[in-house]
Write a protein that holds these residues in place. Structure first.
Motif, mmCIF file in Angstrom:
data_model
loop_
_atom_site.group_PDB
_atom_site.id
_atom_site.type_symbol
_atom_site.label_atom_id
_atom_site.label_comp_id
_atom_site.label_asym_id
_atom_site.label_seq_id
_atom_site.Cartn_x
_atom_site.Cartn_y
_atom_site.Cartn_z
ATOM 1 N N LEU A 1 68.872 38.039 28.797
ATOM 2 C CA LEU A 1 68.582 36.793 29.512
ATOM 3 C C LEU A 1 69.686 35.786 29.221
ATOM 4 N N VAL B 1 63.805 29.384 34.268
ATOM 5 C CA VAL B 1 63.950 30.440 35.270
ATOM 6 C C VAL B 1 63.131 30.111 36.511
ATOM 7 N N TYR C 1 57.355 39.695 36.897
ATOM 8 C CA TYR C 1 58.495 39.007 36.291
ATOM 9 C C TYR C 1 58.184 38.262 34.993
ATOM 10 N N LEU D 1 60.458 38.609 31.600
ATOM 11 C CA LEU D 1 61.187 37.435 31.119
ATOM 12 C C LEU D 1 60.729 37.034 29.724
ATOM 13 N N LEU E 1 67.243 39.690 39.069
ATOM 14 C CA LEU E 1 67.530 38.670 38.060
ATOM 15 C C LEU E 1 69.023 38.576 37.774
ATOM 16 N N THR F 1 70.318 35.092 36.357
ATOM 17 C CA THR F 1 69.339 34.858 35.296
ATOM 18 C C THR F 1 69.534 35.808 34.122
ATOM 19 N N THR F 2 69.965 37.031 34.417
ATOM 20 C CA THR F 2 70.258 38.015 33.381
ATOM 21 C C THR F 2 71.651 38.573 33.621
#
Length: 516
Positions: free
Chosen positions: A325, A332, A350, A354, A389, A394-395
């Motif tokens: 992450l 997020v 999700y 996460l 993601l 996000t990742t």
């Protein structure tokens, strides 16, 4: 003996104003691994890589410092090549970067064969002669199984915008004094185009979306606009035309480097998905897709001899990928942006993934699969989440621990250089991560807070005070909500608020990704 002007070496490309200091994650070969494996195609190990037209060199320097890959490359602008070299020197990393023209660079006999060749924002803005040089280079120097990443303006998305670009280019060439340089040409062209559109020409009436495009354009960085709109060569290209260039080099289209393109549900209607599913030819399928979404910019991965994986091999390779992450968990957004607009992410899939990644430590997809199995989440959902993601920023994929340990001293040196530079400039808003092999967005003040922390100052108040001293010494003040903060107390209060937010939100990310 006579002296010649810049035109001899610029080949019609804007050179009097430097390009922006951007970082482009699609150029990270590690990211390409996810795109290829998700498409069922074997991904090579990247030992040697090349970037053609690297601009200011932020991407190539980060990738050279933050991985074990040896990078080569060229950018015709000597100022930009020198900047890229300085970043690599600061990291004490050996990268073969220079300012040779494509023809000279591609003719070098001392270059290795490459596992990966990247071209970001170059193909559209060069001549057919240079395209032929690059295609021949790829044919000779790309290894079997190797990857080419190329981004380019495409049609039909540029069909209505191309006349607008032509108008700006013609105005810039004909009606603005060259003494003012590219910046003056940009401003002059924007002003006159504004008047043209205000006259409600038939072109605008036939293409009403042009006004919105132009209004967005006016807000963009002038250096970017100069390079986008004022080069002599500019040719948007259908994907089928790109294939005609690259097929003689034995390349086949493999996947989009823009990972969100791989998710049909957020880009295509059910009817469109069914239509594309009927097309056995991948290039025809890509062509139809471009029409469905009105594509105007493609980011493609082409492979020399793509090798299809069996379902078992694909599954095992996907399970081995490591994910981390790269943003604060609390920040997020539970949405993804696709061709159909903004789509909501599943509230049952999700959040568990996460939450598992919220400590910013890398985990394999196999470990994530095991960690969320109790929530009824299967591997296919984990893989799709990784694609979405990562495509949303996000990742990111993570390198193996042994690689992280080997490159960390280099990324530490590069980051120290960038944080030192942030004292006087905010032009590079990135720091390198040995974990991802790439860069994270870290703004100027955030870099200064991180530098203060590394210098031994422990509290946000201390970081804010040191940053204020740096700004005050240069006569600089903060701007908030469009208003300059005039008093020392106002500036200190704003810096303290930002430092406290940094401590809670971004600092845990930077620590987890071994940036600080």
């Amino acid at each position: 003996m006579s002296l010649t002007g810049n035109a001899d070496w610029t080949a019609g490309y804007v050179a009097d104003i430097n390009y922006t200091h951007g970082y482009y994650p699609e150029l990270n070969p590690l990211r390409a691994r996810l795109a290829l494996l998700n498409a069922g195609i074997a991904a090579p190990e990247i030992a040697t890589a090349c970037e053609l037209g690297f601009g200011q060199g932020v991407s190539v320097a980060v990738h050279a410092a933050a991985s074990e890959t040896h990078w080569s490359g060229t950018d015709f602008n000597p100022a930009q090549a020198g900047h890229a070299q300085s970043l690599c020197q600061a990291a004490d990393v050996s990268a073969d970067l220079g300012d040779a023209a494509f023809a000279a660079f591609c003719a070098r006999a001392d270059l290795p064969d490459f596992d990966y060749i990247g071209l970001h924002g170059i193909w559209t803005w060069i001549s057919d002669e240079n395209r032929a040089v690059i295609t021949d280079f790829i044919a000779r120097k790309l290894k079997v199984g190797g990857i080419v990443y190329v981004s380019y303006n495409t049609l039909p998305g540029w069909a209505s915008g191309a006349p607008l670009r032509h108008l700006m280019t013609e105005i810039g060439a004909a009606m603005t004094s060259p003494a003012g340089g590219s910046t003056a040409r940009v401003e002059g062209a924007l002003g006159l185009v504004d008047k043209v559109l205000a006259s409600n020409p038939a072109y605008l009436r036939a293409n009403p979306g042009v006004k919105e495009r132009f209004d967005r354009l006016k807000t963009q960085n002038r250096s970017y606009l100069a390079h986008e709109y004022f080069n002599r060569d500019w040719q948007p290209m259908y994907v089928a035309d790109m294939a005609r260039w690259l097929t003689p080099a034995k390349l086949s289209f493999a996947a989009s480097a823009h990972l969100l393109d791989a998710i049909p549900a957020i880009n295509l209607t059910s009817e469109q998905q069914a239509l594309l599913a009927e097309m056995p030819d991948p290039l025809l399928r890509e062509t139809l897709r471009d029409y469905c979404v009105n594509q105007q910019f493609r980011r493609d991965l082409w492979v020399k001899g793509p090798r299809r994986l069996s379902p078992l091999d694909q599954t095992e390779a996907l399970r081995a990928l490591r994910l981390v992450l790269t943003v604060p968990r609390a920040g997020v957004k539970m949405t993804a942006q696709g061709g159909l607009g903004e789509a909501n992410l599943s509230e049952t899939v999700y959040p568990p993934i996460l939450d598992l990644l919220s400590d910013h430590k890398p985990r394999s997809l196999a470990d994530i699969e095991a960690g969320v199995r109790g929530a009824g989440i299967n591997l296919a959902q984990v893989v799709q989440a990784a694609v979405i993601l990562t495509g949303s920023g996000t990742t990111a994929l993570a390198q193996e621990p042994g690689v992280v340990a080997k490159v960390k001293k280099r990324t530490d040196r590069l980051n120290a250089h960038l944080m030192q530079r942030a004292r006087g400039s905010g032009d590079i808003a990135y720091l390198a991560s040995p974990v991802t092999g790439g860069a994270l967005t870290v703004t100027r003040f955030q870099q200064l807070f991180a530098a203060a922390l590394k210098s031994g100052r422990k509290s946000p108040a201390d970081w804010a005070d040191l940053t204020l001293q740096i700004l005050t010494a240069q006569g600089q003040k903060l701007v908030k909500d469009g208003k300059t903060l005039e008093t020392e107390a106002e500036n200190r209060a704003e810096l303290l608020a930002q430092a406290e937010d940094f401590a809670v939100t971004l600092l845990p990310v930077l620590r987890g990704l071994e940036v600080v």
